[in-house]
Design a protein around this motif. Sequence first.
Motif, PDB file in Angstrom:
ATOM      1  N   LEU A   1       3.433   3.554  -3.809  1.00 46.53           N
ATOM      2  CA  LEU A   1       3.184   3.734  -5.390  1.00 46.53           C
ATOM      3  C   LEU A   1       1.764   3.752  -5.240  1.00 46.53           C
ATOM      4  O   LEU A   1       0.942   3.117  -5.093  1.00 46.53           O
ATOM      5  CB  LEU A   1       4.122   3.274  -5.761  1.00 46.53           C
ATOM      6  N   LEU A   2       1.468   5.296  -6.223  1.00 43.58           N
ATOM      7  CA  LEU A   2       0.126   4.548  -6.487  1.00 43.58           C
ATOM      8  C   LEU A   2      -0.352   4.516  -7.782  1.00 43.58           C
ATOM      9  O   LEU A   2       0.540   5.415  -8.995  1.00 43.58           O
ATOM     10  CB  LEU A   2      -0.648   6.461  -6.922  1.00 43.58           C
ATOM     11  N   VAL A   3      -1.180   3.386  -8.583  1.00 40.44           N
ATOM     12  CA  VAL A   3      -0.549   2.604  -9.678  1.00 40.44           C
ATOM     13  C   VAL A   3      -2.344   2.443  -9.830  1.00 40.44           C
ATOM     14  O   VAL A   3      -3.394   2.561  -9.298  1.00 40.44           O
ATOM     15  CB  VAL A   3       0.055   1.356  -9.886  1.00 40.44           C
ATOM     16  N   VAL A   4      -2.721   2.512 -11.588  1.00 43.40           N
ATOM     17  CA  VAL A   4      -3.817   1.988 -11.556  1.00 43.40           C
ATOM     18  C   VAL A   4      -3.668   1.139 -12.939  1.00 43.40           C
ATOM     19  O   VAL A   4      -2.777   0.719 -13.594  1.00 43.40           O
ATOM     20  CB  VAL A   4      -4.573   3.009 -12.751  1.00 43.40           C
ATOM     21  N   GLY A   5      -4.465   0.022 -12.598  1.00 38.60           N
ATOM     22  CA  GLY A   5      -4.754  -1.230 -13.726  1.00 38.60           C
ATOM     23  C   GLY A   5      -5.943  -2.032 -13.891  1.00 38.60           C
ATOM     24  O   GLY A   5      -7.279  -1.470 -12.623  1.00 38.60           O
ATOM     25  N   THR A   6      -6.012  -3.215 -13.964  1.00 35.31           N
ATOM     26  CA  THR A   6      -6.700  -4.773 -14.250  1.00 35.31           C
ATOM     27  C   THR A   6      -6.311  -5.045 -12.736  1.00 35.31           C
ATOM     28  O   THR A   6      -5.701  -4.610 -12.560  1.00 35.31           O
ATOM     29  CB  THR A   6      -6.964  -4.670 -14.981  1.00 35.31           C
ATOM     30  N   ASN A   7      -7.526  -4.988 -12.061  1.00 36.79           N
ATOM     31  CA  ASN A   7      -7.953  -5.619 -10.427  1.00 36.79           C
ATOM     32  C   ASN A   7      -7.078  -7.080 -11.429  1.00 36.79           C
ATOM     33  O   ASN A   7      -6.037  -7.376  -9.827  1.00 36.79           O
ATOM     34  CB  ASN A   7      -9.316  -6.003 -10.163  1.00 36.79           C
TER      35      ASN A   7
END
Length: 224
Positions: A209-215
């Motif tokens: 999965l390609l996910v985006v968010g805070t570290n």
Amino acid sequence: MNRFAVIGLGRFGMRLAKGLAAAGAEVIAVDKRPELVEQMRDIVTLAVCLDATDEEAIVAQGIDKVDVAIVGVGGAFEAGALATSILKSLGVPRVISRATTRQRAEILSRIGADDIVNPEAESADRWCSRLVMPQVLEKIDLGDKHSLVQIRAPSSWTGKTLAQLNIRKKYKVNVVVIHRPLKGADQHGQTYLIDTPLPDSMIEPGDSLLVVGTNEAIEALPKE
């Protein structure tokens, strides 16, 4: 595609020049050491043996006409700094310079470098991420606190839809893309994309999965 000049054919510079050439870019490879230049003659557009602190030589070889110059000179900081200054004064739109310390990076920025690269530090950071977050396959920093990462889908997520997992609310990340293995032995190793995952998209074994968010949110994702 942009025209590139890679100045300094150490391990970093040579690998970068080969990678850009393999991607179809026009590449001028530059070094003072004839044996290294010779290794690149059949790989890049032009391989040149010259001193990158020699302004006349740079102009004579058309290096001032490239779109991007990467100054990868390793040990001789003064030579790299001078080459950076010369390239900017000649009007090269983007100059990326290698620095091994923060102090050197600051100096290079002050004399005109558009970007700074520290291969050793970046490699160490990537390995740190791999060791701390083994489920992360690729990571792109989007700033101090956010990242875009490709992760192996946790086994606890398989067989469930994105709506059932309620990923955005529960884990505070967004799934951007699903990579899924193609079926069939002749397609081994290839993947296809579900580029707009929907609430009813189901996670299957082998997905990434390609996910985006805070570290912080990414680090808290399930490992299994």
